[in-house]
Design an enzyme around this catalytic site. Sequence first.
Site, PDB file in Angstrom:
ATOM      1  N   ASP A 132      35.998  18.521  38.773  1.00 50.16           N
ATOM      2  CA  ASP A 132      37.273  17.919  39.190  1.00 50.16           C
ATOM      3  C   ASP A 132      37.170  17.322  40.587  1.00 50.16           C
ATOM      4  O   ASP A 132      36.184  17.519  41.290  1.00 50.16           O
ATOM      5  CB  ASP A 132      38.399  18.967  39.156  1.00 50.16           C
ATOM      6  CG  ASP A 132      37.982  20.278  39.816  1.00 50.16           C
ATOM      7  OD1 ASP A 132      37.466  20.245  40.948  1.00 50.16           O
ATOM      8  OD2 ASP A 132      38.168  21.345  39.205  1.00 50.16           O
ATOM      9  N   ASP A 178      46.141  32.292  38.099  1.00 45.38           N
ATOM     10  CA  ASP A 178      46.999  31.993  36.953  1.00 45.38           C
ATOM     11  C   ASP A 178      46.199  31.589  35.717  1.00 45.38           C
ATOM     12  O   ASP A 178      46.750  31.154  34.714  1.00 45.38           O
ATOM     13  CB  ASP A 178      48.007  30.894  37.296  1.00 45.38           C
ATOM     14  CG  ASP A 178      47.346  29.587  37.717  1.00 45.38           C
ATOM     15  OD1 ASP A 178      46.096  29.516  37.708  1.00 45.38           O
ATOM     16  OD2 ASP A 178      48.075  28.641  38.054  1.00 45.38           O
ATOM     17  N   HIS A 207      43.942  29.130  35.418  1.00 39.15           N
ATOM     18  CA  HIS A 207      43.577  27.726  35.222  1.00 39.15           C
ATOM     19  C   HIS A 207      42.070  27.529  35.383  1.00 39.15           C
ATOM     20  O   HIS A 207      41.423  28.241  36.154  1.00 39.15           O
ATOM     21  CB  HIS A 207      44.360  26.808  36.170  1.00 39.15           C
ATOM     22  CG  HIS A 207      43.917  26.852  37.600  1.00 39.15           C
ATOM     23  ND1 HIS A 207      44.619  27.502  38.592  1.00 39.15           N
ATOM     24  CD2 HIS A 207      42.843  26.300  38.224  1.00 39.15           C
ATOM     25  CE1 HIS A 207      44.006  27.351  39.743  1.00 39.15           C
ATOM     26  NE2 HIS A 207      42.921  26.628  39.552  1.00 39.15           N
ATOM     27  N   GLU A 250      46.021  23.073  34.796  1.00 37.48           N
ATOM     28  CA  GLU A 250      47.029  24.053  35.159  1.00 37.48           C
ATOM     29  C   GLU A 250      47.681  24.657  33.917  1.00 37.48           C
ATOM     30  O   GLU A 250      47.591  24.102  32.815  1.00 37.48           O
ATOM     31  CB  GLU A 250      48.092  23.393  36.042  1.00 37.48           C
ATOM     32  CG  GLU A 250      47.563  22.792  37.335  1.00 37.48           C
ATOM     33  CD  GLU A 250      47.212  23.835  38.387  1.00 37.48           C
ATOM     34  OE1 GLU A 250      46.939  24.993  38.039  1.00 37.48           O
ATOM     35  OE2 GLU A 250      47.207  23.493  39.583  1.00 37.48           O
TER      36      GLU A 250
END
Length: 311
Positions: free
Chosen positions: A72, A141, A143, A148
């Site tokens: 990314d 979380d 991801h 996300e």
Amino acid sequence: MRLVIREDEDNVAYYAANYLRKRIIEFNPTPQKPFVIGLTDDSTAIKIYKILVSFHKIGEISFQNVIAFLTDEYVGLSIDHPASNYSFVNENLFKHVDFKQENINFIDGNANDLDKECKRYEQKINQVGGIELLLGGIGPDGHIAFNEPGSSIMSRTRMKTLAYETVLVNAKFFENDIKKVPKLALTIGIQTIMDSREIVMIITGAHKALALSKCVEGGVNHMWLVSSIQLHPSAMVICDEDATLELYVKTVRYFKSIEKVQEQLIGSDNIGLKGSISSLSKINDRCDHKKNSAHSDRARHRSSMSETRPF
């Protein structure tokens, strides 16, 4: 899915780096058959990259025929910016080893047409035959890369809006100023990740314990995207003890027992690098040898007892 549990982050890093070293050597890459690896900019990878660099410096591994794809990049941030994901991997790995510059691939967050850039990146991965092994990290979380919670499990390389929690976590790379953190990023998709022939996921720290439990013990859920690797035929999670705090005790014991069986009863020489059994005949020979040794021990014990038994 394999779950490898090590004592702490240092031991996780060494296991992961040594595994990557062995995989590349086993693959025996050439210019015609390069080893294609996906690399994370997750902070947990810093120690892994340092160990890979040390392996390279003593001549145990070469990256001459390795092609890298970064997972990314921020939108609007120059790759020369110290907080860019390219700079992160470059500073910790690329500049210290023998990667060829033309074999280093990254998504351009400053491209004039971001949609076109995402398609170009996806096509480039396909052109080299796909990713052989993807090294990934996750957020608290769950991801993966910048996918996300709520992202489609079928997603491909695209632009994503970052969650507020992700912005907060990444503020440490931007002088702890939330305003300086980019709010958009380009990321490979979940399906792009799942297309990799092997996935190695690193999960360390108590703050990621819930994410690990969702990955291992929960069902596949687009709100906990790390759970998607349950569907992959060759996925391995390497974690530390702190990350197991939310797992059931029986889950931890189960995966530890699998490793114990492999090491003590089957033998590491009979287990392939990915955990598969390499030779059934050798295992049978090993078991026969253990049985014979046990019989011999019992016979010696009975003999010694008879010698000392009074008439």
